[in-house]
Design a protein around this motif. Structure first.
Motif, short mmCIF file in Angstrom:
data_model
loop_
_atom_site.label_atom_id
_atom_site.label_comp_id
_atom_site.label_asym_id
_atom_site.label_seq_id
_atom_site.Cartn_x
_atom_site.Cartn_y
_atom_site.Cartn_z
N ASP A 125 0.94 -1.10 0.16
CA ASP A 125 0.16 -0.09 -0.39
C ASP A 125 1.22 1.20 -0.28
O ASP A 125 1.62 1.76 1.16
CB ASP A 125 -0.83 0.11 1.29
N PHE A 126 0.94 1.86 -0.83
CA PHE A 126 1.66 2.93 -1.19
C PHE A 126 1.29 4.15 -0.68
O PHE A 126 2.28 5.45 -0.81
CB PHE A 126 2.31 3.73 -3.07
N PHE A 127 0.31 4.35 -0.03
CA PHE A 127 -0.35 5.18 0.93
C PHE A 127 -1.69 4.91 1.85
O PHE A 127 -2.25 5.82 2.17
CB PHE A 127 -1.96 6.11 -0.56
N SER A 128 -0.41 4.39 2.26
CA SER A 128 -0.28 3.77 3.85
C SER A 128 -0.85 5.10 4.79
O SER A 128 -0.05 5.55 4.46
CB SER A 128 0.66 2.70 4.64
N ASP A 129 -2.13 5.15 5.57
CA ASP A 129 -1.96 5.99 7.09
C ASP A 129 -2.38 7.16 6.05
O ASP A 129 -2.60 8.08 6.82
CB ASP A 129 -0.96 6.49 7.32
N TYR A 130 -2.76 7.82 4.81
CA TYR A 130 -3.72 8.10 4.61
C TYR A 130 -4.78 8.44 3.71
O TYR A 130 -5.76 7.24 3.62
CB TYR A 130 -2.55 9.01 3.02
N GLU A 131 -5.46 9.11 3.55
CA GLU A 131 -6.64 8.96 2.66
C GLU A 131 -6.64 7.84 1.98
O GLU A 131 -7.58 7.09 1.67
CB GLU A 131 -7.18 10.33 1.99
N ALA A 132 -5.96 7.68 1.45
CA ALA A 132 -6.00 6.19 0.27
C ALA A 132 -5.84 5.18 0.75
O ALA A 132 -5.28 3.60 0.28
CB ALA A 132 -4.81 6.77 -0.53
N ASP A 133 -5.42 4.92 1.68
CA ASP A 133 -4.76 4.44 3.03
C ASP A 133 -5.97 2.54 2.35
O ASP A 133 -7.00 2.96 2.08
CB ASP A 133 -4.88 4.24 4.12
N VAL A 134 -5.71 1.56 2.40
CA VAL A 134 -6.13 0.34 1.98
C VAL A 134 -7.92 -0.07 2.45
O VAL A 134 -8.82 0.07 2.07
CB VAL A 134 -5.99 -1.04 1.91
N LYS A 135 -7.16 0.27 3.89
CA LYS A 135 -8.90 0.69 4.56
C LYS A 135 -9.85 1.38 4.66
O LYS A 135 -11.09 1.64 5.17
CB LYS A 135 -9.23 0.43 6.21
N TYR A 284 -2.49 13.27 -3.79
CA TYR A 284 -4.22 13.85 -4.88
C TYR A 284 -4.72 12.09 -4.44
O TYR A 284 -4.73 11.25 -5.47
CB TYR A 284 -4.18 14.21 -6.29
N SER A 285 -6.23 12.71 -4.07
CA SER A 285 -6.59 11.02 -4.20
C SER A 285 -7.93 11.42 -4.31
O SER A 285 -8.92 12.25 -3.76
CB SER A 285 -6.72 10.86 -2.76
N SER A 286 -8.86 11.04 -5.12
CA SER A 286 -10.10 10.41 -4.91
C SER A 286 -11.09 9.67 -5.06
O SER A 286 -11.00 7.93 -6.10
CB SER A 286 -10.51 11.58 -6.81
N PHE A 287 -12.24 9.41 -4.77
CA PHE A 287 -13.41 7.76 -4.23
C PHE A 287 -14.45 8.70 -4.96
O PHE A 287 -14.99 9.43 -4.72
CB PHE A 287 -13.34 7.85 -2.57
#
Length: 306
Positions: A125-135, A284-287
């Protein structure tokens, strides 16, 4: 008053451990941590706003102590701290905290610990602990109380981890998390890391997760697959994740895409290394959610490990 007593007790406990570590027969006590703070522009369906986030900033102590017959006592006490918010009773949050025993048989840890399934992803997970964390889209990122964790010795690159969670109540059931893996999750000693993990009745879900990372020339490729079932509703969902990272001089460019049925998220980011343990970053993350408001986030931050 209760909060003050708890914090005071924790500080006294840390001082006691530190004093114990100066024993001539003990290995030095390691104090470590990470401070990660970002300024973030967020849109969560009700208008854009600016906020400051403390991204899993933490500190802790860990160490080991040699016993007789090749046995070693191991321990860790770790807390998460919110350095961006007002001081209150939620400022400190317990993370992995355990005592264990290590030997030729492997290692056993007793206490609070990440499950085998959570740990099996390694650094996929390259964005662990940020908004795009797999969780954000997936279940299974569990840190469980009342757990017994076992780590096997490594044979020909293969290893195993088990997490047994005791019920702690007459009307509850025990839970189990298990994983087998191959290679080095940091990709420093091998060009591949792969893992297969399964949760049974962990926090209301049965979950299967497969993870892999590869080094291809200068690129790091990451992929994960997950299938999860809600034990109560028996609703099955499955999804996947793919990511690519590329280092260039002091920069690391990265992108990631994650899916869970009709929900999906995409992220791009760049890290700039300031030193061995420090960096600035932007992402930048978008969901897009099927049954909820779409969201997007833009952040710039600074992190330092000690």
């Amino acid at each position: 008053m209760t909060t003050k007593i708890t914090l005071t007790s924790g500080i006294i406990g840390l001082m006691s451990v530190a004093a114990y570590s100066v024993n001539a027969d003990a290995k030095p006590l390691e104090f470590y941590g990470k401070v990660d703070v970002s300024v973030q522009s967020s849109e969560e369906g009700e208008g854009r706003f600016t906020e400051m986030k403390s991204n899993a900033s933490k500190f802790g102590v860990k160490g080991d102590y040699a016993l007789e017959d090749g046995l070693i006592i191991v321990y860790k006490l770790e807390w998460q701290v919110d350095v961006s918010d007002d001081s209150n009773e939620k400022n400190l949050k317990s993370r992995n905290q355990y005592i264990g025993l290590k030997g030729n048989f492997g290692e056993v840890r007793l206490g609070r610990h990440d499950t085998a399934l959570k740990m099996s992803q390694g650094k996929a997970d390259f964005f662990s602990d940020y908004e795009a964390d797999v969780k954000t889209l997936w279940k299974g990122e569990n840190r469980v109380n009342d757990s017994i964790s076992y780590f096997s010795p490594i044979y020909a690159g293969f290893g195993m981890q088990l997490t047994y969670v005791v019920a702690d109540a007459a009307d509850a059931d025990d839970a189990l998390s298990a994983a087998i893996f191959y290679g080095d999750e940091g990709l420093k000693q091998s060009n591949i890391y792969a893992a297969l993990a399964y949760d049974s009745e962990v926090n209301g879900y049965d979950t299967l997760r497969a993870s892999a990372q590869f080094k291809l020339a200068e690129f790091t490729l990451s992929t994960m697959y997950q299938r999860q079932e809600d034990i109560t509703t028996q609703l099955d969902r499955d999804g996947y994740l793919v990511g690519v990272a590329y280092p260039w001089q002091k920069l690391t460019l990265k992108t990631q895409y994650q899916v869970m049925d009709d929900d999906n998220g995409a992220s791009v980011g760049v890290d700039y290394k300031l030193g061995k343990n420090s960096q600035i970053y932007a992402w930048y993350s978008s969901f897009n959610f099927d049954l909820a408001e779409d969201t997007d986030y833009l952040a710039v931050g600074l992190t330092h490990k000690f």
